[in-house]
Design a protein around this motif. Sequence first.
Motif, short mmCIF file in Angstrom:
data_model
loop_
_atom_site.label_atom_id
_atom_site.label_comp_id
_atom_site.label_asym_id
_atom_site.label_seq_id
_atom_site.Cartn_x
_atom_site.Cartn_y
_atom_site.Cartn_z
N LEU A 153 -6.33 -5.84 13.35
CA LEU A 153 -5.73 -4.94 14.12
C LEU A 153 -6.53 -3.62 14.46
CD1 LEU A 153 -2.34 -4.95 11.80
CD2 LEU A 153 -2.84 -6.51 14.17
N HIS A 154 -6.23 -2.84 15.45
CA HIS A 154 -6.60 -1.72 15.61
C HIS A 154 -6.41 -0.64 14.46
CE1 HIS A 154 -7.05 -3.14 19.70
NE2 HIS A 154 -8.09 -2.53 19.78
N THR A 155 -7.31 0.24 14.28
CA THR A 155 -6.96 1.26 13.08
C THR A 155 -5.80 2.23 13.47
OG1 THR A 155 -9.58 1.36 12.56
CG2 THR A 155 -7.95 3.11 11.79
N SER A 156 -5.35 2.29 14.62
CA SER A 156 -4.27 3.07 15.12
C SER A 156 -2.82 2.40 14.87
CB SER A 156 -4.33 3.63 16.50
OG SER A 156 -4.68 2.66 17.03
N ASN A 157 -2.91 1.26 14.42
CA ASN A 157 -1.68 0.39 14.39
C ASN A 157 -1.13 0.92 13.00
OD1 ASN A 157 -0.20 -2.02 13.11
ND2 ASN A 157 -0.53 -2.50 14.98
N GLN A 158 0.28 1.00 13.00
CA GLN A 158 1.34 1.53 12.03
C GLN A 158 2.01 0.28 11.58
OE1 GLN A 158 1.03 4.49 10.50
NE2 GLN A 158 -0.45 4.98 12.50
N ASN A 159 1.68 -0.35 10.62
CA ASN A 159 2.55 -1.49 10.05
C ASN A 159 2.43 -1.33 8.38
OD1 ASN A 159 0.24 -3.22 8.37
ND2 ASN A 159 -0.65 -2.32 10.50
N GLU A 160 3.32 -2.10 7.83
CA GLU A 160 3.73 -2.30 6.46
C GLU A 160 2.74 -3.31 5.59
OE1 GLU A 160 7.71 -2.71 6.27
OE2 GLU A 160 8.33 -0.85 7.32
N ILE A 161 1.94 -3.73 6.18
CA ILE A 161 1.24 -4.93 5.35
C ILE A 161 -0.26 -4.08 4.79
CG2 ILE A 161 2.29 -6.92 6.83
CD1 ILE A 161 -0.46 -7.07 8.28
N PRO A 162 -0.62 -4.83 3.92
CA PRO A 162 -1.86 -4.05 3.04
C PRO A 162 -2.92 -4.45 3.90
CG PRO A 162 -1.03 -6.18 1.71
CD PRO A 162 -0.10 -5.78 2.78
N CYS A 163 -3.77 -3.32 3.94
CA CYS A 163 -5.14 -3.53 4.73
C CYS A 163 -6.25 -3.01 3.84
CB CYS A 163 -5.05 -2.84 6.21
SG CYS A 163 -3.60 -3.30 7.19
N PRO A 164 -6.90 -3.85 3.13
CA PRO A 164 -7.98 -3.64 2.42
C PRO A 164 -9.22 -3.03 2.97
CG PRO A 164 -7.64 -5.85 2.36
CD PRO A 164 -6.63 -5.35 3.12
N TYR A 165 -9.35 -3.08 4.58
CA TYR A 165 -10.54 -2.79 4.95
C TYR A 165 -10.34 -2.00 6.39
CZ TYR A 165 -14.77 -2.42 7.48
OH TYR A 165 -16.05 -1.79 8.41
N ASN A 173 -11.85 0.86 9.39
CA ASN A 173 -13.03 1.41 10.09
C ASN A 173 -12.44 2.42 11.17
OD1 ASN A 173 -13.44 -0.12 12.36
ND2 ASN A 173 -15.01 -1.50 11.01
N SER A 174 -13.60 2.86 12.04
CA SER A 174 -13.18 3.77 13.25
C SER A 174 -12.36 3.06 14.33
CB SER A 174 -14.25 4.31 13.78
OG SER A 174 -15.46 3.43 14.17
N ALA A 175 -12.60 1.69 14.27
CA ALA A 175 -11.95 0.84 15.39
C ALA A 175 -10.95 -0.04 14.91
CB ALA A 175 -13.02 0.12 16.09
N VAL A 176 -11.18 -0.78 13.96
CA VAL A 176 -10.22 -2.01 13.47
C VAL A 176 -10.14 -1.89 11.88
CG1 VAL A 176 -10.64 -3.49 15.43
CG2 VAL A 176 -12.19 -3.61 13.46
N MET A 177 -8.81 -2.78 11.58
CA MET A 177 -8.88 -2.79 10.16
C MET A 177 -8.44 -4.42 9.90
SD MET A 177 -5.01 -0.81 9.90
CE MET A 177 -3.82 -1.25 11.00
N VAL A 178 -8.67 -4.81 8.53
CA VAL A 178 -8.54 -6.04 8.21
C VAL A 178 -7.30 -6.18 7.18
CG1 VAL A 178 -9.45 -8.25 7.26
CG2 VAL A 178 -11.05 -6.60 8.40
N CYS A 179 -6.14 -6.59 7.61
CA CYS A 179 -5.00 -6.79 6.80
C CYS A 179 -4.77 -8.08 6.33
CB CYS A 179 -3.86 -6.20 7.91
SG CYS A 179 -3.94 -4.69 8.31
N ARG A 180 -3.89 -8.36 5.16
CA ARG A 180 -3.56 -9.43 4.42
C ARG A 180 -2.11 -9.49 4.71
NH1 ARG A 180 -1.68 -10.64 -0.19
NH2 ARG A 180 -2.15 -8.47 -1.13
N ILE A 181 -1.58 -10.93 5.37
CA ILE A 181 -0.15 -11.30 5.38
C ILE A 181 0.34 -11.41 4.06
CG2 ILE A 181 1.46 -12.41 6.53
CD1 ILE A 181 -0.35 -12.92 8.96
N PRO A 182 1.35 -10.78 3.57
CA PRO A 182 2.03 -11.16 2.23
C PRO A 182 2.45 -12.63 2.00
CG PRO A 182 2.67 -9.03 2.78
CD PRO A 182 1.93 -9.75 4.16
#
Length: 502
Positions: free
Chosen positions: A479-491, A493-502
Amino acid sequence: MRSGRRDILPLLGLAVVAFLIHGYHPFSEDAETYLPGIERLLNPQLFPIGSEYFQLHAHLTWFPQLIGYSARILHVRLEWALLFWQVASFFLFLLACWDFVNLMFPRRIARWAGVSLIAVLFTMPVAGTALYVMDPFLNPRNITAFAEVLAVTSVVRRRYWIAVPVLIFAGSIHPLMTAFTASLCALVVGLDRIPEWLAGRGAFGESIPKEQSNPALPAAVGIASVNGIFSAPTEAYDRVAASHRYQFLVRWTWYELVGAVAPIFLFLWFSSLARARGMRNLDLLSRAIAIFTTIYFVLGLAVSIPHRLEVFSLLQPMRSLRIVYILMILIGGGLVGEYVLRNRIWRWICLFLPLSAGMCWAQRALYPASPHLELPSDHFANPWAQAFLWARENTPSQAIFALDPFYMNEPGEDSHGFRAIAQRSRLADGTKDSGVVELFPEIANSWMRQVQAQTGIDQFTHTDFERLKDQFDASWVILHTSNQNEIPCPYRNSAVMVCRIP
């Protein structure tokens, strides 16, 4: 190929110069379609789902085996094998081009002008086909380019025993592009031999073989083999076709149409010029290319108009223009060298310096967030590629990712492929996977379901992510780094993040 030892080193140097001018982006654009096949060959545990979006291509070519096994034999990382073959493809192509201009032009000044011009124009767009002459990333087209030029040269020389195995090799790497070149070769043979055959002096008998009487035969054979060709396209296929306007002449811009038609008149002029100067080979080839281009233009127009014939577009007849542009640049460059540049160094500088700078600038503009040369390294400068690399190093090989289906069009993404870099499965995207769907319509409905399921992913709620997991077994999202969500995102950076679906 007729290349003296004194020409080898300058041609290798020219290949390196071309590499520096046009840049190198091994994981971008079509690499997303071609590299996963190599990666899975080297590691069969990769890509538990979604492999149809690259394996359908891979099963039609020996490209994965050529690159993958060479990396294994040389005991080098795949990244280094890709770099080696990219430079090698440039060099082999220029070597074949040198052989071609040797046949067409008696003076070395013309030969070097032709080869230099093609080297500077590697990333010149081929009309509206969405192709370059040569790509800044390794793919089957780059590998077969030298073979296509060599085949044409051999046919003009009447050395068919060279042309046939060369075309067989090229066909094993890229069947479609080779079919176009083979049909051009058949046309050259026909124009060259018909007068002899009609006079009863043909080397192969008095009648014209059927396979040489129709230069468009490879395309016709391919068309006849398409299953359900006269069935109306499905809604999913229509959506794919709508996103690939380059397949349909009626959707081209006026200047792209000029780029499709102009070569016909240009080669007719080349033919007239050649006849006036007693250049038989140039005359023969120019006439053949003018006819060849006209035939495929008519075919391209035919598949663009009736809706029921839309599926014919999967044969991509207008991509025949690539070999036309290659030969047009070589011949045009040779003529410019012969009659304009000559031995005036300042004229060479005035032509090639601005061209080189312009082509380099154009490539930099296409990849603004990435280095011009993305050489093998343990890290990436591009933030999207950094996230993809993190996914490779920190998630299980069986992980399944979801991300925006048009992520490759995002600003700053620079068309880097997720599968190619992360070596992880992802749900279908709307850019590169759609190109595969166009060639293999049977997977269109599955493709559309996955694309629709990911659309608007940056606005998804927890419930939407659970739906992705339930329907497609997706376990990770980008997802984009600016995204607000409740799932864990272990990584992130300035553009995107990698998140795990529980």
